[in-house]
Scaffold this motif. Sequence first.
Motif, PDB file in Angstrom:
ATOM      1  N   TYR A 129      42.241 -18.494  99.985  1.00 28.25           N
ATOM      2  CA  TYR A 129      41.165 -17.916  99.174  1.00 28.25           C
ATOM      3  C   TYR A 129      41.392 -18.185  97.684  1.00 28.25           C
ATOM      4  CZ  TYR A 129      38.109 -14.556  96.910  1.00 28.25           C
ATOM      5  OH  TYR A 129      37.175 -13.976  96.095  1.00 28.25           O
ATOM      6  N   LEU A 130      42.608 -17.922  97.210  1.00 28.62           N
ATOM      7  CA  LEU A 130      42.884 -18.115  95.785  1.00 28.62           C
ATOM      8  C   LEU A 130      42.869 -19.592  95.391  1.00 28.62           C
ATOM      9  CD1 LEU A 130      45.601 -15.367  95.197  1.00 28.62           C
ATOM     10  CD2 LEU A 130      43.185 -15.324  94.507  1.00 28.62           C
ATOM     11  N   SER A 131      43.301 -20.475  96.290  1.00 28.09           N
ATOM     12  CA  SER A 131      43.233 -21.916  96.005  1.00 28.09           C
ATOM     13  C   SER A 131      41.783 -22.384  95.907  1.00 28.09           C
ATOM     14  CB  SER A 131      43.953 -22.715  97.093  1.00 28.09           C
ATOM     15  OG  SER A 131      45.313 -22.395  97.109  1.00 28.09           O
ATOM     16  N   ALA A 132      40.956 -21.942  96.845  1.00 33.96           N
ATOM     17  CA  ALA A 132      39.530 -22.297  96.797  1.00 33.96           C
ATOM     18  C   ALA A 132      38.880 -21.710  95.552  1.00 33.96           C
ATOM     19  CB  ALA A 132      38.818 -21.803  98.055  1.00 33.96           C
ATOM     20  N   SER A 133      39.261 -20.489  95.203  1.00 35.98           N
ATOM     21  CA  SER A 133      38.724 -19.855  93.992  1.00 35.98           C
ATOM     22  C   SER A 133      39.133 -20.619  92.736  1.00 35.98           C
ATOM     23  CB  SER A 133      39.207 -18.408  93.882  1.00 35.98           C
ATOM     24  OG  SER A 133      38.639 -17.623  94.885  1.00 35.98           O
ATOM     25  N   THR A 189      34.458 -20.677  98.649  1.00 37.70           N
ATOM     26  CA  THR A 189      35.476 -19.789  99.214  1.00 37.70           C
ATOM     27  C   THR A 189      35.160 -19.456 100.677  1.00 37.70           C
ATOM     28  OG1 THR A 189      34.374 -17.824  98.301  1.00 37.70           O
ATOM     29  CG2 THR A 189      36.184 -18.782  97.008  1.00 37.70           C
ATOM     30  N   CYS A 190      33.885 -19.259 100.985  1.00 37.74           N
ATOM     31  CA  CYS A 190      33.516 -18.997 102.394  1.00 37.74           C
ATOM     32  C   CYS A 190      33.834 -20.202 103.279  1.00 37.74           C
ATOM     33  CB  CYS A 190      32.030 -18.643 102.497  1.00 37.74           C
ATOM     34  SG  CYS A 190      31.661 -16.956 101.995  1.00 37.74           S
ATOM     35  N   ALA A 191      33.522 -21.394 102.785  1.00 37.03           N
ATOM     36  CA  ALA A 191      33.810 -22.609 103.560  1.00 37.03           C
ATOM     37  C   ALA A 191      35.311 -22.775 103.776  1.00 37.03           C
ATOM     38  CB  ALA A 191      33.227 -23.829 102.855  1.00 37.03           C
ATOM     39  N   ALA A 192      36.103 -22.478 102.750  1.00 38.78           N
ATOM     40  CA  ALA A 192      37.556 -22.592 102.882  1.00 38.78           C
ATOM     41  C   ALA A 192      38.088 -21.612 103.919  1.00 38.78           C
ATOM     42  CB  ALA A 192      38.225 -22.356 101.529  1.00 38.78           C
ATOM     43  N   MET A 193      37.577 -20.393 103.883  1.00 41.80           N
ATOM     44  CA  MET A 193      38.039 -19.395 104.852  1.00 41.80           C
ATOM     45  C   MET A 193      37.575 -19.729 106.267  1.00 41.80           C
ATOM     46  SD  MET A 193      40.028 -17.490 103.194  1.00 41.80           S
ATOM     47  CE  MET A 193      40.305 -16.077 104.238  1.00 41.80           C
ATOM     48  N   LEU A 194      36.367 -20.237 106.386  1.00 41.47           N
ATOM     49  CA  LEU A 194      35.864 -20.661 107.698  1.00 41.47           C
ATOM     50  C   LEU A 194      36.737 -21.792 108.249  1.00 41.47           C
ATOM     51  CD1 LEU A 194      33.672 -20.414 109.883  1.00 41.47           C
ATOM     52  CD2 LEU A 194      32.362 -22.107 108.599  1.00 41.47           C
ATOM     53  N   ALA A 195      37.067 -22.742 107.398  1.00 36.45           N
ATOM     54  CA  ALA A 195      37.930 -23.853 107.814  1.00 36.45           C
ATOM     55  C   ALA A 195      39.305 -23.337 108.231  1.00 36.45           C
ATOM     56  CB  ALA A 195      38.059 -24.869 106.690  1.00 36.45           C
ATOM     57  N   TRP A 249      34.316  -9.944 106.399  1.00 38.68           N
ATOM     58  CA  TRP A 249      34.867 -10.653 105.240  1.00 38.68           C
ATOM     59  C   TRP A 249      33.782 -11.260 104.359  1.00 38.68           C
ATOM     60  CZ3 TRP A 249      34.831 -15.282 102.848  1.00 38.68           C
ATOM     61  CH2 TRP A 249      35.788 -15.472 101.854  1.00 38.68           C
ATOM     62  N   ALA A 250      32.787 -11.904 104.940  1.00 42.67           N
ATOM     63  CA  ALA A 250      31.733 -12.548 104.143  1.00 42.67           C
ATOM     64  C   ALA A 250      30.975 -11.534 103.299  1.00 42.67           C
ATOM     65  CB  ALA A 250      30.774 -13.318 105.046  1.00 42.67           C
ATOM     66  N   LEU A 251      30.734 -10.342 103.837  1.00 40.42           N
ATOM     67  CA  LEU A 251      30.047  -9.294 103.075  1.00 40.42           C
ATOM     68  C   LEU A 251      30.947  -8.774 101.959  1.00 40.42           C
ATOM     69  CD1 LEU A 251      27.626  -7.447 102.636  1.00 40.42           C
ATOM     70  CD2 LEU A 251      28.586  -5.902 104.383  1.00 40.42           C
ATOM     71  N   ALA A 252      32.222  -8.579 102.257  1.00 43.97           N
ATOM     72  CA  ALA A 252      33.173  -8.145 101.227  1.00 43.97           C
ATOM     73  C   ALA A 252      33.233  -9.174 100.097  1.00 43.97           C
ATOM     74  CB  ALA A 252      34.557  -7.943 101.839  1.00 43.97           C
ATOM     75  N   ASN A 253      33.299 -10.445 100.457  1.00 46.24           N
ATOM     76  CA  ASN A 253      33.343 -11.520  99.462  1.00 46.24           C
ATOM     77  C   ASN A 253      32.067 -11.521  98.627  1.00 46.24           C
ATOM     78  OD1 ASN A 253      34.328 -13.745  98.040  1.00 46.24           O
ATOM     79  ND2 ASN A 253      33.631 -15.203  99.580  1.00 46.24           N
ATOM     80  N   ALA A 254      30.909 -11.317  99.271  1.00 47.94           N
ATOM     81  CA  ALA A 254      29.641 -11.307  98.541  1.00 47.94           C
ATOM     82  C   ALA A 254      29.587 -10.143  97.545  1.00 47.94           C
ATOM     83  CB  ALA A 254      28.473 -11.220  99.519  1.00 47.94           C
ATOM     84  N   LEU A 255      29.965  -8.958  97.971  1.00 44.76           N
ATOM     85  CA  LEU A 255      29.947  -7.792  97.079  1.00 44.76           C
ATOM     86  C   LEU A 255      30.881  -7.975  95.888  1.00 44.76           C
ATOM     87  CD1 LEU A 255      29.887  -4.901  99.712  1.00 44.76           C
ATOM     88  CD2 LEU A 255      28.020  -5.607  98.195  1.00 44.76           C
ATOM     89  N   VAL A 256      32.094  -8.418  96.176  1.00 43.02           N
ATOM     90  CA  VAL A 256      33.069  -8.623  95.101  1.00 43.02           C
ATOM     91  C   VAL A 256      32.614  -9.750  94.173  1.00 43.02           C
ATOM     92  CG1 VAL A 256      35.444  -9.339  94.620  1.00 43.02           C
ATOM     93  CG2 VAL A 256      34.992  -7.617  96.368  1.00 43.02           C
ATOM     94  N   THR A 257      32.004 -10.791  94.719  1.00 45.86           N
ATOM     95  CA  THR A 257      31.503 -11.898  93.899  1.00 45.86           C
ATOM     96  C   THR A 257      30.424 -11.420  92.931  1.00 45.86           C
ATOM     97  OG1 THR A 257      32.044 -13.549  95.572  1.00 45.86           O
ATOM     98  CG2 THR A 257      30.377 -14.159  93.955  1.00 45.86           C
ATOM     99  N   VAL A 258      29.512 -10.591  93.399  1.00 42.38           N
ATOM    100  CA  VAL A 258      28.443 -10.077  92.526  1.00 42.38           C
ATOM    101  C   VAL A 258      29.034  -9.265  91.378  1.00 42.38           C
ATOM    102  CG1 VAL A 258      26.486  -8.469  92.417  1.00 42.38           C
ATOM    103  CG2 VAL A 258      26.627 -10.141  94.271  1.00 42.38           C
ATOM    104  N   VAL A 259      29.891  -8.318  91.709  1.00 47.74           N
ATOM    105  CA  VAL A 259      30.470  -7.443  90.682  1.00 47.74           C
ATOM    106  C   VAL A 259      31.349  -8.241  89.724  1.00 47.74           C
ATOM    107  CG1 VAL A 259      32.037  -5.497  90.286  1.00 47.74           C
ATOM    108  CG2 VAL A 259      30.319  -5.373  92.100  1.00 47.74           C
ATOM    109  N   SER A 260      32.197  -9.096  90.261  1.00 53.22           N
ATOM    110  CA  SER A 260      33.104  -9.852  89.388  1.00 53.22           C
ATOM    111  C   SER A 260      32.347 -10.870  88.537  1.00 53.22           C
ATOM    112  CB  SER A 260      34.213 -10.523  90.202  1.00 53.22           C
ATOM    113  OG  SER A 260      33.691 -11.501  91.064  1.00 53.22           O
TER     114      SER A 260
END
Length: 170
Positions: free
Chosen positions: A125-129, A102-108, A53-64
């Motif tokens: 995820y969407l609330s943290a975003s 977003t990572c901290a929210a998902m970890l929590a 998940w963290a890698l997916a979030n990182a990739l999507v964050t860069v592109v978006s």
Amino acid sequence: MDTAENTATDTAANRSQAAPGALADFARFVLCGGGLGLAAGFAVAALASWIPWALANALVTVVSTLLATELHARFTFGAGGRATWRQHTQSAGSAAAAYAVTCAAMLALHQLVATPGAVLEQAVYLSASALAGLARFAVLRLVVFTRTRTREVPGPRTSPARPAAVTVLA
């Protein structure tokens, strides 16, 4: 009207124009960034089924972030052109902070709920975003794209019928 009254009138008029500008910027920010954020949320969920998940979030964050910075430069904050490297770099800094949120929210979430469902994960995820997005709006508007807006702000208002006050030294 004396100079003090003119200044007070001009200041009040500038304030009333500033608020709609911020509201319009925020509406465009929500439309562009929010739409892209929703798409990013689904992209992260889809990618996370194949990679961590963290890698997916990182990739999507860069592109978006690259796409969002271009959209914000062209439409949201009125630059009307492509984003500069400086704007991309500054925007990336605010996106890195949003990624951390977003990572901290998902970890929590995963610490509190052993096996959260997809709907709960998306909601968190969407609330943290969204919270990170509010902070990003402030950073983008006040720091990243501030030079663009200040170039468009008109100077002191004067009209031929009412020339600017002139100070005469005696």
